[in-house]
Design a protein around this motif. Structure first.
Motif, PDB file in Angstrom:
ATOM      1  N   PHE A   1       0.826  -1.210   0.000  1.00 54.30           N
ATOM      2  CA  PHE A   1       0.000   0.000   0.000  1.00 54.30           C
ATOM      3  C   PHE A   1       0.861   1.261   0.000  1.00 54.30           C
ATOM      4  CE2 PHE A   1      -3.404  -2.760   2.030  1.00 54.30           C
ATOM      5  CZ  PHE A   1      -4.181  -2.787   0.880  1.00 54.30           C
TER       6      PHE A   1
ATOM      7  N   GLN B   1       1.938   1.996  -3.389  1.00 59.03           N
ATOM      8  CA  GLN B   1       0.827   2.549  -4.181  1.00 59.03           C
ATOM      9  C   GLN B   1       0.349   3.903  -3.652  1.00 59.03           C
ATOM     10  OE1 GLN B   1      -0.043   0.937  -7.013  1.00 59.03           O
ATOM     11  NE2 GLN B   1       1.692  -0.368  -6.379  1.00 59.03           N
TER      12      GLN B   1
ATOM     13  N   LEU C   1      -1.006   4.601  -0.850  1.00 57.90           N
ATOM     14  CA  LEU C   1      -2.280   4.491  -0.130  1.00 57.90           C
ATOM     15  C   LEU C   1      -1.943   4.481   1.363  1.00 57.90           C
ATOM     16  CD1 LEU C   1      -3.957   1.781  -2.392  1.00 57.90           C
ATOM     17  CD2 LEU C   1      -4.423   4.245  -2.384  1.00 57.90           C
TER      18      LEU C   1
ATOM     19  N   GLN D   1      -4.392   2.755   4.073  1.00 58.82           N
ATOM     20  CA  GLN D   1      -4.391   1.290   4.035  1.00 58.82           C
ATOM     21  C   GLN D   1      -3.062   0.721   4.541  1.00 58.82           C
ATOM     22  OE1 GLN D   1      -5.555   3.338   1.758  1.00 58.82           O
ATOM     23  NE2 GLN D   1      -7.060   2.410   0.376  1.00 58.82           N
TER      24      GLN D   1
END
Length: 580
Positions: A249, A252, A254, A257
């Motif tokens: 995560f 990415q 994120l 998360q």
């Protein structure tokens, strides 16, 4: 609460099994029955993660085996000893045992044993960061793994999916994610066929890592989630999967998360502090880096505290296990050496009997006298060897173990800050690593299989590369060995290496050098010359009679050699001794 009860019941059940096995071992009159019971006890104690007890029964197994034979019982001993070394993180000792096991397996021409031996050999090579050699070993293991499932007649050994998964891990470390993915998927399929839940979860996590490395995040996330949903009691794999998810995560971008994944891992570790220390430290290292980067101080401190507690417990266990393992290694190596001496003595006897049968009474009496004298000299030589071993253990390891004990007492004597505990833990870890290195050097010096110029040069080269790794000092090697397989006596080989080691230490600590040139040369009159030339500040007047230089001179004098030191664009240290 239910899980805790089930675990307690399981542990109690396993301990009951060990009690009954020990009773069976004690009442067995036949050594073959004793060896079987000892093998079962090793496995039972390893299931309980009691490696010191497993080592004890490995020693017992070795004591009841019939000589140094290449048979099934000796193979099982070697593979179990290799496994103990693996979990104790002694890769060099483990590699030595794995090589022995491989020779036995090849002599027996047993494909299951050969595949198992290549698997352990590959694991130790991978732990020593010799990745390409590890890949080759795993590939050879797969070639011999004709049985996709081992026959029931064999005890617990490497399975086909183990080799596939280990090869996938090695290829990923070698930055070949596409090839790694191929073997990880095959490992996954084989684990499903055999209904091995843990192996399935490990393979799913590995597949996810491969997809992440290939830049396919959706596929990676699918397998990470599949890993979590399929896990049952393998919480150590679950913990590592949370770390993988968090890094996924984060990659990415994120953040929420990623944060949730690492928090789940911390919560799991809080609920289950009994998770294997290796997996716990692997997770905590990644969590500490993440929480430090995201400035989550409370979670960061919690993770650091957990890591310190685990390291403290590991250090206590490690001190017990390292003594047990080192004592066992020395005892077993000495026993193997005694067996070799006994075998050679039996060969000599047979030859002497033939001569006696064809000789006159006078020659017979002379030969009997020579035989008695030869035995006496061997006893004296063996006593000298034992004294040297004891002295080396005292000199090389006594100081390190004392430092570890003092630092451990200091950690428990008063309330310390996290920074002080971390510093002390780092010192203890460094001292233990240094002691392990000294033990590896001692075992290498005692092993007569290493009595060659080529082995001394290669071992010295590997040590120098490792020693200067991470420094600004460049190394240049030059070898002039026209007969590299020439034998050199173990005492001379050990003293030459220790002088070489001391010279490198002086370069790093005192020379302020940026380059060191190392040379190995054999002369026509059977003499070995080792030189260490640096471009530092040379021999200073205030240290020319220092303890390091005196020690080198004394070691070379002990083997009728010489150590000379001269300043010429730096310091040139030159060791010379007779080979024969």
């Amino acid at each position: 609460m239910l899980i805790t009860c089930l675990i307690s019941i399981q542990v109690y059940s396993q301990q009951s099994i060990t009690d009954s096995l020990q009773q069976a071992y004690a009442t067995s009159a036949d050594n073959s029955l004793k060896s079987h019971q000892a093998l079962l006890l090793i496995e039972a104690w390893m299931d309980l993660e009691k490696l010191d007890s497993a080592q004890y029964w490995a020693n017992e197994l070795f004591s009841v085996l019939p000589g140094n034979k290449q048979d099934v019982a000796h193979y099982y001993y070697n593979t179990r000893q290799s496994e103990i070394y693996y979990y104790n993180n002694f890769p060099r000792l483990g590699l030595q045992n794995a090589e022995r096991g491989l020779q036995i397996a090849l002599a027996l021409k047993d494909s299951v044993f050969i595949a198992d031996a290549y698997n352990f050999r590959g694991l130790f090579l991978m732990n020593l960061n010799r990745i390409q050699e590890a890949i080759t070993s795993f590939e050879l293991g797969l070639q011999w793994s004709a049985w996709k499932v081992n026959p029931a007649t064999y005890l617990s050994l490497t399975q086909y999916y183990h080799l596939l998964g280990n090869l996938a891990e090695a290829l990923l470390k070698h930055h070949k994610p596409a090839a790694s993915l191929k073997y990880a998927l095959n490992s996954y399929k084989e684990a499903i066929k055999n209904d091995r839940r843990r192996a399935i979860s490990v393979a799913q996590n590995q597949i996810g890592a491969c997809y992440d490395a290939l830049g396919m995040p959706d596929s990676a996330l699918y397998y990470y989630k599949a890993c979590i949903s399929g896990l049952d009691n393998d919480i150590d794999v679950l913990l590592l999967n949370y770390a993988s998810l968090g890094l996924h995560f984060k990659q990415q971008q994120l953040a929420q998360q990623a944060n949730s994944a690492f928090k789940e891992g911390v919560l799991l570790l809080t609920r289950r502090p009994d998770i294997n220390s290796y997996f716990s430290i692997e997770f905590l290292n990644k969590a500490i880096a993440f929480f430090s980067e995201t400035k989550q101080h409370s979670l960061l401190q919690d993770c650091i505290y957990k890591k310190m507690m685990i390291l403290d417990k590991v250090q206590v266990d490690y001190n017990v296990q390292i003594n047990e393992v080192m004592e066992a290694a020395l005892k077993n190596e000495t026993q193997l050496l005694n067996l070799k001496i006994a075998n050679e003595a039996r060969k000599v006897k047979l030859d002497q009997y033939k001569i006696i049968a064809l000789s006159t009474l006078l020659v017979s009496l002379l030969l009997i006298f020579l035989l008695y004298r030869n035995r006496l000299l061997k006893k004296l030589e063996l006593a000298k060897l034992q004294n040297n071993i004891q002295q080396d253990l005292h000199d090389e390891l006594g100081g390190s173990l004392s430092i570890i004990r003092i630092l451990s007492d200091l950690m428990s004597s008063k309330k310390l800050s996290q920074e002080e505990i971390a510093n002390l833990s780092q010192k203890i870890s460094g001292t233990a690593s240094e002691a392990a290195q000294k033990m590896n050097t001692l075992i290498w010096a005692l092993n007569t299989d290493n009595d060659s110029i080529a082995n001394l040069c290669e071992y010295s080269r590997q040590y120098a590369v490792s020693f200067f790794e991470g420094t600004a000092i460049q190394i240049h090697f030059e070898e002039k060995l026209f007969q590299p397989d020439t034998t050199i006596h173990g005492t001379a080989r050990k003293n030459m290496f220790l002088c070489f080691k001391e010279a490198l230490n002086n370069v790093l600590k005192h020379a302020h050098a940026t380059r060191v040139e190392i040379g190995f040369e054999m002369t026509a009159n059977q003499r070995l010359i080792v030189s260490v030339q640096d471009n530092g500040n040379g021999l200073q007047s205030n240290n020319q009679f220092g303890n390091g230089l005196k020690n080198m001179q004394q070691r070379m004098q002990a083997i009728n050699g010489t150590a000379t030191f001269s300043s010429s664009n730096g310091l040139l240290v030159r060791f010379e001794c007779a080979i024969a």
